[in-house]
Scaffold this active site. Structure first.
Site, mmCIF file in Angstrom:
data_model
loop_
_atom_site.group_PDB
_atom_site.id
_atom_site.type_symbol
_atom_site.label_atom_id
_atom_site.label_comp_id
_atom_site.label_asym_id
_atom_site.label_seq_id
_atom_site.Cartn_x
_atom_site.Cartn_y
_atom_site.Cartn_z
ATOM 1 N N LYS A 227 0.834 -1.211 0.000
ATOM 2 C CA LYS A 227 0.000 0.000 0.000
ATOM 3 C C LYS A 227 0.870 1.264 0.000
ATOM 4 O O LYS A 227 0.668 2.171 -0.803
ATOM 5 C CB LYS A 227 -0.931 0.025 1.228
ATOM 6 C CG LYS A 227 -1.804 -1.213 1.375
ATOM 7 C CD LYS A 227 -2.678 -1.168 2.610
ATOM 8 C CE LYS A 227 -1.943 -1.129 3.925
ATOM 9 N NZ LYS A 227 -1.214 -2.364 4.282
ATOM 10 N N ARG B 209 -9.269 1.016 9.069
ATOM 11 C CA ARG B 209 -8.981 -0.408 9.284
ATOM 12 C C ARG B 209 -9.828 -1.049 10.370
ATOM 13 O O ARG B 209 -9.514 -2.160 10.806
ATOM 14 C CB ARG B 209 -7.512 -0.710 9.461
ATOM 15 C CG ARG B 209 -6.654 -0.177 10.355
ATOM 16 C CD ARG B 209 -5.293 0.142 10.074
ATOM 17 N NE ARG B 209 -4.263 -0.799 10.288
ATOM 18 C CZ ARG B 209 -3.083 -0.639 9.696
ATOM 19 N NH1 ARG B 209 -2.858 0.329 8.835
ATOM 20 N NH2 ARG B 209 -2.142 -1.467 9.956
ATOM 21 N N ARG C 39 11.907 -5.823 4.689
ATOM 22 C CA ARG C 39 11.710 -4.387 4.399
ATOM 23 C C ARG C 39 12.743 -3.530 5.152
ATOM 24 O O ARG C 39 13.084 -3.783 6.291
ATOM 25 C CB ARG C 39 10.309 -3.957 4.840
ATOM 26 C CG ARG C 39 10.125 -2.443 4.745
ATOM 27 C CD ARG C 39 8.683 -2.030 4.819
ATOM 28 N NE ARG C 39 8.013 -2.423 6.047
ATOM 29 C CZ ARG C 39 6.721 -2.218 6.266
ATOM 30 N NH1 ARG C 39 5.988 -1.635 5.346
ATOM 31 N NH2 ARG C 39 6.171 -2.624 7.396
ATOM 32 N N ARG D 119 11.886 -1.598 10.649
ATOM 33 C CA ARG D 119 10.857 -1.162 11.599
ATOM 34 C C ARG D 119 10.760 -2.153 12.751
ATOM 35 O O ARG D 119 10.847 -3.362 12.543
ATOM 36 C CB ARG D 119 9.502 -1.060 10.884
ATOM 37 C CG ARG D 119 9.189 0.318 10.401
ATOM 38 C CD ARG D 119 7.976 0.401 9.521
ATOM 39 N NE ARG D 119 6.763 -0.249 10.008
ATOM 40 C CZ ARG D 119 5.590 -0.205 9.366
ATOM 41 N NH1 ARG D 119 5.473 0.468 8.241
ATOM 42 N NH2 ARG D 119 4.529 -0.829 9.847
ATOM 43 N N ARG E 31 0.319 -8.904 13.681
ATOM 44 C CA ARG E 31 -0.355 -7.894 12.848
ATOM 45 C C ARG E 31 -1.283 -8.560 11.833
ATOM 46 O O ARG E 31 -2.362 -8.049 11.536
ATOM 47 C CB ARG E 31 0.689 -7.024 12.122
ATOM 48 C CG ARG E 31 1.386 -6.042 13.071
ATOM 49 C CD ARG E 31 2.682 -5.505 12.496
ATOM 50 N NE ARG E 31 2.523 -4.744 11.287
ATOM 51 C CZ ARG E 31 3.502 -4.519 10.408
ATOM 52 N NH1 ARG E 31 4.717 -5.028 10.611
ATOM 53 N NH2 ARG E 31 3.276 -3.796 9.346
HETATM 54 P P1 AP5 Z 1 4.913 -1.598 1.796
HETATM 55 O O1 AP5 Z 1 4.515 -0.790 0.620
HETATM 56 O O2 AP5 Z 1 5.719 -0.937 2.862
HETATM 57 O O3 AP5 Z 1 3.626 -2.333 2.401
HETATM 58 P P2 AP5 Z 1 2.397 -1.746 3.202
HETATM 59 O O4 AP5 Z 1 1.169 -2.408 2.679
HETATM 60 O O5 AP5 Z 1 2.409 -0.254 3.217
HETATM 61 O O6 AP5 Z 1 2.737 -2.362 4.629
HETATM 62 P P3 AP5 Z 1 2.783 -1.741 6.090
HETATM 63 O O7 AP5 Z 1 3.494 -2.760 6.951
HETATM 64 O O8 AP5 Z 1 3.325 -0.364 6.111
HETATM 65 O O9 AP5 Z 1 1.292 -1.771 6.421
HETATM 66 P P4 AP5 Z 1 0.659 -1.748 7.751
HETATM 67 O O10 AP5 Z 1 -0.712 -1.500 7.324
HETATM 68 O O11 AP5 Z 1 0.833 -2.893 8.660
HETATM 69 O O12 AP5 Z 1 1.507 -0.627 8.545
HETATM 70 P P5 AP5 Z 1 1.134 0.819 8.988
HETATM 71 O O13 AP5 Z 1 2.350 1.620 8.969
HETATM 72 O O14 AP5 Z 1 -0.084 1.315 8.283
HETATM 73 O O15 AP5 Z 1 5.710 -2.888 1.249
HETATM 74 C C1 AP5 Z 1 6.235 -3.854 2.140
HETATM 75 C C2 AP5 Z 1 7.587 -4.388 1.591
HETATM 76 O O16 AP5 Z 1 7.324 -5.087 0.374
HETATM 77 C C3 AP5 Z 1 8.596 -3.279 1.235
HETATM 78 O O17 AP5 Z 1 9.885 -3.745 1.563
HETATM 79 C C4 AP5 Z 1 8.452 -3.098 -0.290
HETATM 80 O O18 AP5 Z 1 9.668 -2.698 -0.879
HETATM 81 C C5 AP5 Z 1 8.082 -4.517 -0.716
HETATM 82 N N1 AP5 Z 1 7.170 -4.543 -1.876
HETATM 83 C C6 AP5 Z 1 6.129 -3.709 -2.131
HETATM 84 N N2 AP5 Z 1 5.499 -4.078 -3.260
HETATM 85 C C7 AP5 Z 1 6.177 -5.181 -3.720
HETATM 86 C C8 AP5 Z 1 5.999 -6.038 -4.844
HETATM 87 N N3 AP5 Z 1 5.023 -5.837 -5.754
HETATM 88 N N4 AP5 Z 1 6.849 -7.078 -4.991
HETATM 89 C C9 AP5 Z 1 7.848 -7.302 -4.097
HETATM 90 N N5 AP5 Z 1 8.077 -6.523 -3.008
HETATM 91 C C10 AP5 Z 1 7.231 -5.473 -2.821
HETATM 92 O O19 AP5 Z 1 0.684 0.565 10.488
HETATM 93 C C11 AP5 Z 1 1.605 0.235 11.505
HETATM 94 C C12 AP5 Z 1 0.888 0.217 12.855
HETATM 95 O O20 AP5 Z 1 0.330 1.528 13.112
HETATM 96 C C13 AP5 Z 1 -0.319 -0.723 12.951
HETATM 97 O O21 AP5 Z 1 0.087 -2.031 13.274
HETATM 98 C C14 AP5 Z 1 -1.138 -0.042 14.055
HETATM 99 O O22 AP5 Z 1 -0.604 -0.289 15.329
HETATM 100 C C15 AP5 Z 1 -0.941 1.450 13.751
HETATM 101 N N6 AP5 Z 1 -1.958 1.980 12.826
HETATM 102 C C16 AP5 Z 1 -1.732 2.496 11.583
HETATM 103 N N7 AP5 Z 1 -2.890 2.885 11.024
HETATM 104 C C17 AP5 Z 1 -3.863 2.607 11.917
HETATM 105 C C18 AP5 Z 1 -5.277 2.753 11.905
HETATM 106 N N8 AP5 Z 1 -5.917 3.278 10.842
HETATM 107 N N9 AP5 Z 1 -5.961 2.354 12.984
HETATM 108 C C19 AP5 Z 1 -5.344 1.836 14.070
HETATM 109 N N10 AP5 Z 1 -4.009 1.657 14.146
HETATM 110 C C20 AP5 Z 1 -3.275 2.031 13.078
#
Ligand code: AP5
Length: 223
Positions: free
Chosen positions: A13, A88, A127, A160, A171
Site C-alpha cells: 500500500k 482499518r 523491508r 521497523r 499484525r
Molecule cells: P509496503 O509498501 O511498505 O507495504 P504496506 O502495505 O504499506 O505495509 P505496512 O506494513 O506499512 O502496512 P501496515 O498496514 O501494517 O503498517 P502501517 O504503517 O499502516 O511494502 C512492504 C515491503 O514489500 C517493502 O519492503 C516493499 O519494498 C516490498 N514490496 C512492495 N510491493 C512489492 C511487490 N510488488 N513485490 C515485491 N516486493 C514489494 O501501520 C503500523 C501500525 O500503526 C499498525 O500495526 C497499528 O498499530 C498502527 N496503525 C496504523 N494505522 C492505523 C489505523 N488506521 N488504525 C489503528 N491503528 C493504526
C-alpha cells in the site's frame, strides 16, 4: 478522487500510494506514518501509539479519527487524497463516511491488494525504511544501490520495530479479525475493487491506475 488502499500489512500500500500521490498531486494520508512521526517527536500521543504499535495491535479509533480530522483540514486535502492503511476497523469506516459527508465528499473507490501470507512475511521481514524520508526498500526485491543507504536522500535505512517475524504474525491476526470485515462492507457499497498485489511493482501500479481511471471515467463511484 478520494481513494482508500486496503490490504494486509506488507501488501504494498505504502509503496504504491507514495508514487501515485506524487503523480496525481494529492496527499498520501498514511495513518501509520502519522503515528510514527508523533512517536519520533515524543509527544504523549506518539509515546502511547509507539507502545501499541510495537505489539502489533491497533491504536484506538478515536485517536485515529482525531488525526484524520486534523489532516483533512489542511488545504492540500481539498484536492483529494489517498488513504493508506486507513480505515482499518468498521468503526473507522463509519466515522470516515460521516466526516466526509459533513464536508460534502465521499470515498470514490476502495482498492484492495490481494497478497498471500507467505509473500507478506517475506516482504515485511526484508523491508528497510529510510529514517529521513520514509522511502521503502526490500533487501531482495527492491534493494537500494548501496546497502543501508537510501537512494532518494542518502539517509540511513533501518528495520521497523514491528517487522520482526513474531510481530508481523500478530499484525496479520489483527488484520484478519479487525480489518478484513471492511471488504464485505465496501463490497456492499459498490466501492471495492480487487487488485492482484503480487508481481512487478510497475505492473501493479498500472493495474491500480486502470481501476481508478475506470471509476473516474464514470464520474466517481455510486454515492
Ligand atoms: P509496503 O509498501 O511498505 O507495504 P504496506 O502495505 O504499506 O505495509 P505496512 O506494513 O506499512 O502496512 P501496515 O498496514 O501494517 O503498517 P502501517 O504503517 O499502516 O511494502 C512492504 C515491503 O514489500 C517493502 O519492503 C516493499 O519494498 C516490498 N514490496 C512492495 N510491493 C512489492 C511487490 N510488488 N513485490 C515485491 N516486493 C514489494 O501501520 C503500523 C501500525 O500503526 C499498525 O500495526 C497499528 O498499530 C498502527 N496503525 C496504523 N494505522 C492505523 C489505523 N488506521 N488504525 C489503528 N491503528 C493504526
Amino acid at each position: 478522487m478520494r481513494i482508500a488502499f486496503l490490504g494486509p500489512p506488507g501488501a504494498g500500500k505504502g509503496t504504491q500510494a507514495r508514487e501515485l500521490a506524487r503523480e496525481w498531486g494529492v496527499p498520501q494520508i498514511a495513518t501509520g506514518d502519522i503515528l510514527r512521526s508523533a512517536a519520533a517527536a515524543g509527544t504523549p500521543l506518539g509515546r502511547e501509539a509507539a507502545r501499541i504499535m510495537a505489539t502489533g495491535a491497533l491504536v484506538p479509533d478515536d485517536v485515529i479519527m482525531g488525526l484524520i480530522g486534523d489532516r483533512l483540514r489542511q488545504p492540500d486535502a481539498a484536492r483529494g487524497s489517498i488513504f493508506d492503511g486507513f480505515p482499518r476497523t468498521i468503526g473507522q469506516a463509519e466515522a470516515l463516511e460521516k466526516l466526509l459527508k459533513e464536508r460534502g465528499e465521499a470515498l470514490d473507490v476502495v482498492l484492495f491488494f490481494a497478497v498471500s501470507e507467505a509473500e507478506l512475511l517475506r516482504r515485511l521481514t526484508g523491508r528497510r525504511v529510510c529514517r529521513t524520508c520514509g522511502e521503502t526498500f526490500h533487501v531482495a526485491s527492491q534493494p537500494p544501490q548501496r546497502a543501508g543507504v537510501c537512494d532518494t536522500c542518502g539517509g540511513e535505512l533501518h528495520q521497523r520495530e514491528d517487522d520482526s517475524e513474531a510481530t508481523v504474525r500478530r499484525r496479520l491476526e489483527v488484520y484478519s479479525r479487525q480489518t478484513e470485515p471492511l471488504l464485505a462492507l465496501y463490497e456492499s457499497r459498490g466501492l471495492l475493487r480487487r487488485v492482484h498485489g503480487e508481481g512487478a511493482i510497475d505492473g501493479i501500479r498500472a493495474e491500480l491506475k486502470r481501476a481508478t481511471e475506470a471509476v473516474a471515467g464514470r464520474g466517481g463511484a455510486a454515492r
